[in-house]
Design an enzyme around this catalytic site. Sequence first.
Site, PDB file in Angstrom:
ATOM      1  N   GLU A  80       0.946  -0.890   0.579  1.00  0.00           N
ATOM      2  CA  GLU A  80       0.126  -0.263  -0.355  1.00  0.00           C
ATOM      3  C   GLU A  80       0.605   1.447   0.580  1.00  0.00           C
ATOM      4  O   GLU A  80       1.909   1.034   1.059  1.00  0.00           O
ATOM      5  CB  GLU A  80      -0.696  -0.571   1.448  1.00  0.00           C
ATOM      6  CG  GLU A  80      -1.552  -0.876   1.527  1.00  0.00           C
ATOM      7  CD  GLU A  80      -2.313  -1.161   2.237  1.00  0.00           C
ATOM      8  OE1 GLU A  80      -3.034  -0.269   3.781  1.00  0.00           O
ATOM      9  OE2 GLU A  80      -3.152  -1.917   3.338  1.00  0.00           O
ATOM     10  N   ASP A  91      -4.040   8.376  11.712  1.00  0.00           N
ATOM     11  CA  ASP A  91      -3.098   8.031  11.728  1.00  0.00           C
ATOM     12  C   ASP A  91      -1.922   8.762  13.061  1.00  0.00           C
ATOM     13  O   ASP A  91      -2.168   9.081  13.799  1.00  0.00           O
ATOM     14  CB  ASP A  91      -2.043   8.857  10.520  1.00  0.00           C
ATOM     15  CG  ASP A  91      -2.270   7.864   9.155  1.00  0.00           C
ATOM     16  OD1 ASP A  91      -2.415   6.464   9.020  1.00  0.00           O
ATOM     17  OD2 ASP A  91      -2.605   8.896   8.079  1.00  0.00           O
TER      18      ASP A  91
END
Length: 298
Positions: A80, A91
């Site tokens: 990815e 995140d």
Amino acid sequence: MAGTAHLHGSQAPAHHDVPANPAVPADATGRAHLLTSVLAQARSEGRAALVGYLPAGFPTVEGGIAACTALLESGCDVVEVGLPHSDPVLDGPVIQTADDIALRGGVRIADVLRTVREAHAATGAPVLVMTYWNPVDRYGPERFAAELAAAGGAGCILPDLPVEESDAWRKSAEHHGLATVFVVAPSSRDARLAKITAAGSGFVYAASLMGVTGTRESVGREAADLVARTRAVTDLPVCVGLGVSTRAQAAQVADFADGVIVGSAFVKALLAHPDDADAGLAAVRALATDLAEGVRGS
């Protein structure tokens, strides 16, 4: 990136607009079929797939390409490529740091697509883009899908795009032969799992823990339950991410999931060698090899 579906508010736009639309071959098609084939091959071998994640442009554009390629050459079945964002709210601090480095280096969407193109061309492996929705929406979903397919991309993971608002993207993705991977979380009710997985393709990204990304000492008991509940409503492979950083954890998750997703641990390996690109690549290669042995039970 984490996958809490309710966290889909407007994001600060990323700073990677490109001024011109590169020519896209009329017959360009993505590699969703390749992703499906690779995951099926892993299952036929009686093991989970290893999926690696790194942001494009980190530590540099060239360095990011080399690192993504190194992952695929060292045991990762799928990679990815993250599209760095100026406000990566899902995140953890490790990936936030990498995104900041990439953005300060001037990374653009063209560089993300180049990373996909070169990593796929060098290895023949499936490469996806993982991104918040805002940059894709600004760039133009049809344009993004067309150019990702032209780069040989296998699909896109969109953790903050609600299924209810995804029709336009999914039509473009399907038209260009791209998978659309949605994220499910332990908080997702069974009916919601069914709705999300019915709209997705390629695989299902199961967030093993609530919260943001990052390595954990334990991957959490919730993960196995989430995988079981997800499998009850879909035939798509279920890959688990968030928290896996060691060979033992990879082996643990591989016992109940179709794929093991590792991101922050690879980013940490590169961050540990800020002034030595060769040492950074050696570190991610060693970690990928170790994790691959974990998912393979060797």
